[in-house]
Design an enzyme around this catalytic site. Structure first.
Site, PDB file in Angstrom:
ATOM      1  CE  LYS A   1       4.237   3.836   8.609  1.00 52.21           C
ATOM      2  NZ  LYS A   1       3.954   4.068   9.799  1.00 52.21           N
TER       3      LYS A   1
ATOM      4  N   GLY B   1       0.529   5.622   0.633  1.00 51.33           N
ATOM      5  CA  GLY B   1      -0.105   7.339   1.328  1.00 51.33           C
ATOM      6  C   GLY B   1       0.790   7.926   1.570  1.00 51.33           C
TER       7      GLY B   1
ATOM      8  CE1 TYR C   1       3.381  14.618   3.824  1.00 55.39           C
ATOM      9  CE2 TYR C   1       1.314  13.444   4.605  1.00 55.39           C
ATOM     10  CZ  TYR C   1       1.624  14.337   4.209  1.00 55.39           C
ATOM     11  OH  TYR C   1       1.287  15.423   4.135  1.00 55.39           O
TER      12      TYR C   1
ATOM     13  CG  ASP D   1      -4.881   8.142  13.743  1.00 52.10           C
ATOM     14  OD1 ASP D   1      -5.994   9.031  13.042  1.00 52.10           O
ATOM     15  OD2 ASP D   1      -5.243   8.053  12.510  1.00 52.10           O
TER      16      ASP D   1
ATOM     17  N   GLY E   1       0.875  -1.338   0.380  1.00 54.43           N
ATOM     18  CA  GLY E   1      -0.729  -0.095   0.216  1.00 54.43           C
ATOM     19  C   GLY E   1       1.028   1.290   0.436  1.00 54.43           C
TER      20      GLY E   1
ATOM     21  CB  VAL F   1       3.735  -0.460   3.687  1.00 58.11           C
ATOM     22  CG1 VAL F   1       3.741  -2.072   4.264  1.00 58.11           C
ATOM     23  CG2 VAL F   1       3.293   0.255   4.845  1.00 58.11           C
TER      24      VAL F   1
END
Length: 407
Positions: free
Chosen positions: A79, A54, A56, A176, A52, A59
């Site tokens: 990561k 994102g 920033y 979070d 995946g 992974v």
């Protein structure tokens, strides 16, 4: 969907359970090991593919070539946090350092574990070697469209509160909690992932506006900078509600909209509910403009079975001081029976009434997750490759929290 949460990270902190083949080629848990003190060269890993991406980070699944003998080879997740992202370079560096520091300090079955850090020959980015999980709860619910039974929700909720109790005992606030950051192994173990926004609790001010919008507690929505681990308890309650209904229960678009949705679920806050916020100097304007009645039973009583309304009520309170602790939420079952916390009676109804909580290995969706073994001459052994059953959608409807270099 962005499974790693508020820092806008990749789809998941990790995407496959750390495994190794036994003598007959079946998956077994890799043994516990200490976090590496020095960075491991990236050349020690064979990248198997992206799990995946994102804003920033990315992974990737990787084969760890260091493991000896060959039968101990395993799949890990790496990561990578990009530390050269426009003007956010220093903020990202601080966030990455904090995340690794916290990951080094935790050791619990229901909290994702870091195995070390890695470095390339010419590389300013940060690489964290982590345990691997199959997928996260957001993928399970939204993409796989799995509808969990109440027994399964109880199993996952129990593990979530076990992990939160550990973190809070260590004085760590996650900040979070949401389905995207709750990862699942192939054996049904839930692990709290993405500690990128986590902080050790302090009595002073911390960064306001933490947590992803849909899971943001009322005190965060009014800009409070002094908050406690109760924000994680609120988020956990919202997650459980989502698992019960199979859809987000508070999908707001702005802070004001989010407060309105909360009022429609819990009823308008009373003066007593808001007094702690007012005493601390936080504005509560407009929160009592319209009188809305309590709607939680209508939404959950039928779907969640006996005890769900009282259980969610203990977690979802306007006043953070009135929310249960993680220990309180675990009261009333097994070894935690009768410890005397106020939550015990209501929590016991949820845990002990029919349908009872299933065991991890009884989670129905596990039967759809399979291992595939292929021969690898270069490793002179069976390389383990895992068939992943999720897509890598990058855009999530969930509101994200940017990384912050503040507290």
């Amino acid at each position: 969907m962005d499974a790693s949460g508020g820092s806008g990270d990749a789809k998941a902190d990790a995407t496959e359970e750390s495994i190794q083949p036994d003598a007959i080629g079946q998956p077994t848990h890799a043994g516990s090991e200490q976090l590496d003190d020095d960075p491991v060269p990236l050349s020690c890993f064979t990248i198997l593919g992206d799990a995946g991406r994102g804003s920033y980070s990315v992974v990737q699944r990787a084969y760890d070539n260091r493991a000896q003998p060959a039968t101990q080879s395993r799949i890990v997740a790496i990561k990578t946090l990009y530390l050269s992202y426009g003007d956010s370079n220093e903020e990202l560096r601080v966030a990455a350092t904090r995340e690794v520091s916290l990951l080094r300090s935790v050791e619990h079955e229901n909290v994702l574990r870091a195995l070390g850090v890695a470095a390339g020959p010419i590389d300013e980015n940060f690489h964290i070697i982590m345990e691997c999980c199959v997928k996260d709860l957001a993928v399970l619910i939204e993409e796989d469209e799995v509808r969990l039974s109440v027994s399964e929700v109880k199993c996952l909720s129990w593990q979530l509160f076990q992990g939160l109790r550990y973190l809070h005992t260590q004085n760590i606030i996650h900040r979070d909690i949401k389905p995207d950051n709750l990862l699942l192994t192939a054996r049904g173990t839930l692990k709290i992932g993405d500690l990128g926004l986590a902080r050790c609790h302090s009595t002073g001010s911390m960064t306001p506006g933490m947590a992803t919008l849909w899971y943001r507690a009322p005190e965060l929505l009014v800009g409070a900078a002094e908050y406690t681990s109760a924000i994680d308890i609120w988020a956990a309650g919202v997650v459980i509600g989502e698992l019960i209904l199979g859809i987000p229960i508070l999908p707001g678009e702005t802070d004001a909209d989010q407060l309105d949705l909360i009022a429609k679920l819990l009823g308008s806050p009373t003066d007593r509910d808001l007094q702690p916020l007012r005493d601390a100097g936080y504005p509560c304007r407009g929160m009592q403009d319209s009188l809305v009645t309590w709607n939680l039973p209508d939404r959950f009583a039928e779907a969640g079975g006996k005890g769900i309304v009282a259980f969610l009520t203990g977690l979802l309170q306007w006043d953070s001081n009135n929310r249960w602790t993680a220990s309180g939420a675990l009261q009333g079952r097994g070894a935690l029976q009768g410890r005397g916390e106020p939550a015990a009676e209501d929590a016991a109804v949820w845990w002990n009434k029919q349908p009872v909580m299933c065991r991890e290995e009884e989670l129905s969706f596990l039967s759809d997750w399979s291992y595939v073994y292929i021969s690898s001459a270069s490793h002179k052994s069976s390389m383990i490759v895992v068939r992943f059953l999720f897509s890598s959608a990058a855009n999530s409807p969930r509101q994200e929290t940017p990384p912050s270099s503040t507290g």
